[in-house]
Design a protein around this motif. Sequence first.
Motif, PDB file in Angstrom:
ATOM      1  N   GLN A 100     -36.143 141.867  60.774  1.00  0.00           N
ATOM      2  CA  GLN A 100     -35.200 142.029  59.668  1.00  0.00           C
ATOM      3  C   GLN A 100     -35.873 141.589  58.377  1.00  0.00           C
ATOM      4  N   VAL A 101     -35.785 142.461  57.375  1.00  0.00           N
ATOM      5  CA  VAL A 101     -36.403 142.177  56.082  1.00  0.00           C
ATOM      6  C   VAL A 101     -35.309 142.247  55.028  1.00  0.00           C
ATOM      7  N   PHE A 102     -35.339 141.279  54.119  1.00  0.00           N
ATOM      8  CA  PHE A 102     -34.331 141.232  53.061  1.00  0.00           C
ATOM      9  C   PHE A 102     -35.013 141.216  51.701  1.00  0.00           C
ATOM     10  N   LYS A 103     -34.325 141.817  50.737  1.00  0.00           N
ATOM     11  CA  LYS A 103     -34.815 141.835  49.355  1.00  0.00           C
ATOM     12  C   LYS A 103     -33.788 141.111  48.504  1.00  0.00           C
ATOM     13  N   LEU A 104     -34.276 140.226  47.643  1.00  0.00           N
ATOM     14  CA  LEU A 104     -33.392 139.491  46.753  1.00  0.00           C
ATOM     15  C   LEU A 104     -33.108 140.358  45.528  1.00  0.00           C
ATOM     16  N   ILE A 105     -31.847 140.752  45.377  1.00  0.00           N
ATOM     17  CA  ILE A 105     -31.427 141.532  44.212  1.00  0.00           C
ATOM     18  C   ILE A 105     -30.378 140.698  43.495  1.00  0.00           C
ATOM     19  N   GLY A 106     -30.785 140.105  42.382  1.00  0.00           N
ATOM     20  CA  GLY A 106     -29.901 139.164  41.686  1.00  0.00           C
ATOM     21  C   GLY A 106     -29.670 137.979  42.611  1.00  0.00           C
ATOM     22  N   PRO A 107     -28.408 137.579  42.828  1.00  0.00           N
ATOM     23  CA  PRO A 107     -28.128 136.452  43.719  1.00  0.00           C
ATOM     24  C   PRO A 107     -27.890 136.871  45.177  1.00  0.00           C
ATOM     25  N   VAL A 108     -28.075 138.179  45.470  1.00  0.00           N
ATOM     26  CA  VAL A 108     -27.715 138.706  46.789  1.00  0.00           C
ATOM     27  C   VAL A 108     -28.939 139.132  47.586  1.00  0.00           C
ATOM     28  N   LEU A 109     -28.948 138.768  48.873  1.00  0.00           N
ATOM     29  CA  LEU A 109     -29.995 139.257  49.782  1.00  0.00           C
ATOM     30  C   LEU A 109     -29.507 140.561  50.401  1.00  0.00           C
ATOM     31  N   VAL A 110     -30.309 141.624  50.235  1.00  0.00           N
ATOM     32  CA  VAL A 110     -29.937 142.935  50.760  1.00  0.00           C
ATOM     33  C   VAL A 110     -30.906 143.305  51.872  1.00  0.00           C
ATOM     34  N   LYS A 111     -30.345 143.676  53.031  1.00  0.00           N
ATOM     35  CA  LYS A 111     -31.175 144.045  54.172  1.00  0.00           C
ATOM     36  C   LYS A 111     -31.856 145.385  53.907  1.00  0.00           C
ATOM     37  N   GLN A 112     -33.147 145.476  54.277  1.00  0.00           N
ATOM     38  CA  GLN A 112     -33.895 146.717  54.104  1.00  0.00           C
ATOM     39  C   GLN A 112     -34.720 146.995  55.353  1.00  0.00           C
ATOM     40  N   GLU A 113     -35.043 148.250  55.548  1.00  0.00           N
ATOM     41  CA  GLU A 113     -35.881 148.645  56.672  1.00  0.00           C
ATOM     42  C   GLU A 113     -37.335 148.276  56.368  1.00  0.00           C
ATOM     43  N   LEU A 114     -38.031 147.769  57.379  1.00  0.00           N
ATOM     44  CA  LEU A 114     -39.425 147.364  57.215  1.00  0.00           C
ATOM     45  C   LEU A 114     -40.290 148.518  56.721  1.00  0.00           C
TER      46      LEU A 114
END
Length: 121
Positions: free
Chosen positions: A61-75
């Motif tokens: 599981q990979v997450f990207k920090l967008i503003g204050p939110v962690l958004v899950k993304q595909e590797l």
Amino acid sequence: ATRMAGTRGGAVNPLEPLLAKYRTIQGEITKLQTGASQATTQVCENELVLKELELLEEDAQVFKLIGPVLVKQELVEVKSNVNKRIEYIKADATRIERSLKAKNDEQNTVKEQIQALQKGK
């Protein structure tokens, strides 16, 4: 003495715009060098990120920090984005290097003009 000062003042006048141009070009070169350095740093950082991503399992599981939110993304998507970012930064670095070379050439031309004026007086 007054006559010499007048002659000297006349010699300075044609030099002034060239010296100002030289200083301006020098400032532009400094900005370009800073940009080139930043691009190199960004490429290194992104290549490090890519190496870290290569260590992960395909189902990680990979997450990207967008503003204050962690958004899950595909590797796969993340790797692709980082690769694209590296390509973009490298292209930008190449553009900066070309601009830097052009500015250095321009600076050398102005330097030669200054030297020619100094020798002529």
